[in-house]
Write an enzyme that holds these catalytic residues in place. Structure first.
Site, short mmCIF file in Angstrom:
data_model
loop_
_atom_site.label_atom_id
_atom_site.label_comp_id
_atom_site.label_asym_id
_atom_site.label_seq_id
_atom_site.Cartn_x
_atom_site.Cartn_y
_atom_site.Cartn_z
N ASP A 1 0.81 -1.23 0.00
CA ASP A 1 0.00 0.00 0.00
C ASP A 1 0.84 1.28 0.00
OD1 ASP A 1 -2.24 -1.65 0.06
OD2 ASP A 1 -2.24 -1.69 2.25
N LYS B 1 1.81 2.10 -5.04
CA LYS B 1 2.37 1.54 -6.28
C LYS B 1 1.44 1.77 -7.48
CE LYS B 1 2.55 -2.47 -4.32
NZ LYS B 1 2.11 -2.04 -2.97
N GLY B 2 0.12 1.61 -7.25
CA GLY B 2 -0.85 1.80 -8.34
C GLY B 2 -0.73 3.19 -8.92
N GLY C 1 -4.39 -4.50 -3.87
CA GLY C 1 -5.38 -3.47 -4.20
C GLY C 1 -4.62 -2.22 -4.57
N HIS C 2 -4.65 -1.87 -5.85
CA HIS C 2 -3.86 -0.73 -6.35
C HIS C 2 -4.82 0.33 -6.88
CE1 HIS C 2 -0.30 -3.73 -7.12
NE2 HIS C 2 -0.63 -3.62 -5.85
N THR D 1 -5.65 -11.48 3.80
CA THR D 1 -6.77 -10.87 3.10
C THR D 1 -7.87 -11.91 2.81
OG1 THR D 1 -5.77 -11.33 0.96
CG2 THR D 1 -5.25 -9.20 1.95
N GLN E 1 2.11 -6.04 -3.21
CA GLN E 1 2.56 -6.16 -1.82
C GLN E 1 3.82 -5.30 -1.60
OE1 GLN E 1 1.54 -9.48 -3.36
NE2 GLN E 1 -0.39 -8.63 -2.66
N THR F 1 3.32 -12.56 3.02
CA THR F 1 2.44 -13.17 2.03
C THR F 1 3.16 -14.38 1.43
OG1 THR F 1 0.97 -12.72 0.17
CG2 THR F 1 3.17 -11.73 0.06
N THR G 1 -8.46 -3.55 -0.50
CA THR G 1 -9.01 -4.88 -0.79
C THR G 1 -10.02 -5.30 0.27
OG1 THR G 1 -7.04 -5.54 -1.99
CG2 THR G 1 -8.37 -7.33 -1.13
N VAL H 1 2.30 14.22 -4.35
CA VAL H 1 1.67 15.16 -3.41
C VAL H 1 0.15 15.11 -3.47
CG1 VAL H 1 3.64 16.75 -3.35
CG2 VAL H 1 1.91 17.01 -5.15
P1 GDP Z 1 -0.72 0.23 -3.52
O1 GDP Z 1 -1.29 -1.03 -3.02
O2 GDP Z 1 0.74 0.36 -3.25
O3 GDP Z 1 -1.05 0.49 -4.96
O4 GDP Z 1 -1.44 1.40 -2.68
P2 GDP Z 1 -3.02 1.54 -2.41
O5 GDP Z 1 -3.68 1.96 -3.66
O6 GDP Z 1 -3.53 0.31 -1.74
O7 GDP Z 1 -3.03 2.66 -1.32
C1 GDP Z 1 -2.49 3.93 -1.57
C2 GDP Z 1 -3.61 4.97 -1.42
O8 GDP Z 1 -3.02 6.25 -1.36
C3 GDP Z 1 -4.58 5.01 -2.58
O9 GDP Z 1 -5.84 5.35 -2.11
C4 GDP Z 1 -4.01 6.12 -3.48
O10 GDP Z 1 -5.02 6.77 -4.24
C5 GDP Z 1 -3.49 7.07 -2.42
N1 GDP Z 1 -2.32 7.87 -2.83
C6 GDP Z 1 -1.24 7.50 -3.57
N2 GDP Z 1 -0.33 8.52 -3.61
C7 GDP Z 1 -0.85 9.52 -2.88
C8 GDP Z 1 -0.37 10.83 -2.50
O11 GDP Z 1 0.72 11.27 -2.87
N3 GDP Z 1 -1.20 11.57 -1.71
C9 GDP Z 1 -2.41 11.13 -1.28
N4 GDP Z 1 -3.11 11.93 -0.51
N5 GDP Z 1 -2.88 9.91 -1.60
C10 GDP Z 1 -2.10 9.12 -2.37
P1 IMO Z 2 -0.82 -4.25 -2.19
O1 IMO Z 2 -0.37 -4.83 -3.51
C1 IMO Z 2 -0.92 -4.58 2.14
C2 IMO Z 2 -0.86 -8.61 3.83
C3 IMO Z 2 -2.11 -9.06 4.56
C4 IMO Z 2 -1.49 -9.96 5.60
C5 IMO Z 2 -0.35 -10.65 4.83
C6 IMO Z 2 -0.71 -12.00 4.26
O2 IMO Z 2 -2.13 -3.56 -2.25
O3 IMO Z 2 0.28 -3.46 -1.58
P2 IMO Z 2 -2.25 -12.76 2.22
O4 IMO Z 2 -3.70 -12.50 1.94
O5 IMO Z 2 -1.34 -12.21 1.17
O6 IMO Z 2 -1.96 -14.19 2.55
O7 IMO Z 2 -1.96 -11.93 3.58
O8 IMO Z 2 -0.04 -9.76 3.76
N1 IMO Z 2 -1.08 -8.14 2.44
C7 IMO Z 2 -1.06 -6.85 2.07
N2 IMO Z 2 -0.92 -5.74 2.82
N3 IMO Z 2 -1.02 -4.49 0.80
C8 IMO Z 2 -1.13 -5.60 0.05
O9 IMO Z 2 -1.10 -5.56 -1.31
C9 IMO Z 2 -1.19 -6.85 0.68
N4 IMO Z 2 -1.33 -8.13 0.24
C10 IMO Z 2 -1.24 -8.89 1.33
O10 IMO Z 2 -2.78 -7.97 5.13
O11 IMO Z 2 -0.90 -9.19 6.62
MG MG Z 3 -2.87 -1.70 -1.85
#
Ligand code: GDP
Ligand code: IMO
Ligand code: MG
Length: 409
Positions: free
Chosen positions: A13, A16-17, A40-41, A128, A222, A237, A298, A395
């Protein structure tokens, strides 16, 4: 060299997305190489928003080709649902999406087991519950079902029998049941019919793309400290989110990856259980969560929050061979107004610059913090302490909310 890898340097989280969508304009092909629908990206671009779980982020860009490589474990329902949802936003994905027949399939009983293991454990991982652990266990036990099997009915019947019998017994230990064999078999054949148009040998596909001069992005899911080998085991994971995972997961020779972009937030979060040295459990953690909107993309679970942990970032840089850094959520830290990071840890009276390789020691680390008075000082310290260029600063969640630092210097 044609390949760039994007990897998370924390516990997932990191944004990356957003980063992949931002960089995708310069690339032709995006490859998911590990993980599954546990990812979840979230992407926000010009009024369009999409949360990718299995499909490569970056597909909001017109013409970008997406590849799902063998290293993934795909959940059939999730894949078909996501395909449909994305097509509603960008139109037909025909000719823009490719799925390798060697990709493993998450079966309905894998998800059930994931939940049963978690619920019956005194020490749950906090997964998850997307069936990732059980599906990858079956991969390595050599009883997994792959996408290609769903296109070969007689082979599927024979192979599914072994997987089915093993998993049925496993679920029965927990006093539960799985659906009848024929039901799962028909479900898989139906899935095969639906995905057949996308199935392709992705190694050959990528080779052809390379030869025509395409630029290819390898999308990590991840984060480094969720890696099965190098993460905070057992709170990890069941795949390899590090850059090396791309070579195994997508069949890319290591020497072809010459750019590795490490993504991390201005603070740290973690979902699920396991050690977290810089965690803020009180009011400050709640503030980071509220301002950062730190709830799982997610599962919707609140993410645990804490300060930026430089020893973790240093170690992740070594593991991934990071060539440049991309920091996200700078706007969030600005609003929180505290520019704090841990520079080292103290353990047993000793100062250490990296996290230790003994999982149990992680619980005894005392982070040594430093506060900076301005954002610029904070960002400069990141660069100085890691020794890697901090080229991009995000930002805001929108695609356009990025400052390219190297150009400004
Ligand atoms: P990922 O799993 O690494 O792709 O990250 P996620 O999408 O799960 O979580 C990142 C969250 O932060 C998402 O809701 C993005 O829209 C948000 N996000 C990413 N970059 C920024 C940023 O620079 N500022 C803010 N406020 N939100 C951001
Ligand atoms: P993204 O790609 C954050 C965490 C779970 C748990 C551990 C094992 O969005 O960054 P699993 O379901 O993979 O067997 O769970 O890994 N986990 C994540 N945490 N972002 C993720 O993906 C994750 N994918 C798995 O919360 O602690
Ligand atoms: Mg994520």
């Amino acid at each position: 060299m044609p390949y760039t890898a994007i990897v998370g340097l924390q516990w997932g989280d990191e944004g990356k997305g957003k980063v992949i969508d931002y960089l995708a304009g310069d690339y032709d092909v995006i490859v998911r190489f590990q993980g599954g629908a546990n990812a979840g990206h979230s992407v926000h671009a010009g009024g369009k928003s999409f949360t990718f779980h299995l499909l490569p982020s970056g597909m909001l860009h017109e013409g970008v080709v997406g590849v799902i490589a063998p290293g993934l474990a795909v959940d059939p329902e999730e894949l078909l649902g996501e395909l449909r949802r994305l097509e509603e936003v960008v139109g037909s994905l025909s000719g823009r999406l490719f799925l390798d027949p060697r990709t493993h399939v998450v079966l309905p009983y894998h998800k059930k087991e994931d939940s049963l293991f978690e619920e019956s454990s005194d020490n749950p991982i906090g997964t998850t519950r997307r069936g990732i652990g059980p599906a990858n266990r079956d991969r390595y036990a050599r009883i997994g079902i792959r996408v290609g099997d769903t296109l070969r009915p007689s082979r599927l019947k024979e192979h599914l029998r072994r997987s089915y019998d093993f998993n049925r017994k496993l679920v029965e230990i927990y006093g539960d049941r799985i659906p009848p064999f024929e039901e799962i078999y028909d479900f898989l054949l139906e899935f095969g019919r639906k995905v057949e148009p996308y199935v392709e040998d992705t190694v050959i596909l990528l080779t052809k793309e390379e030869r025509r001069g395409a630029r290819i992005l390898l999308e990590g899911a991840q984060g480094t400290f969720l890696d099965t080998n190098f993460g905070t085991y057992p709170y990890v994971t069941s795949s390899h989110p590090i850059s090396g995972g791309a070579t195994i997961g997508a069949g890319i020779p290591p020497w072809k990856i010459d750019r590795v972009v490490g993504v991390f937030k201005t603070y740290t979060t973690r979902v699920g259980e396991g050690p977290f040295p810089t965690e803020e459990k009180g009011e400050l953690g709640e503030r980071l969560r509220r301002i950062g909107g730190e709830y799982g993309a997610t599962t919707g679970r609140p993410r645990r929050c804490g300060w930026l942990d430089i020893p973790m970032i240093r170690y992740a840089i070594l593991l991934n061979g990071v060539t440049e850094l991309f920091i996200t959520k700078v706007d969030v830290l600005q609003e929180v107004g505290i520019y704090r990071m841990a520079l080292e840890y103290e353990i047993n009276g000793e100062r250490i610059p990296y996290p230790p390789p003994f999982s149990s020691d992680w619980y005894h680390l005392r982070p040594i913090y430093r506060d900076f008075s301005t954002l610029e000082e904070f960002l400069d310290a990141v660069e100085r302490e890691t020794g890697v260029d901090l080229n991009f600063v995000s930002v805001g969640k929108e695609r356009s909310a990025v400052i390219e630092r190297q150009k400004r210097r």
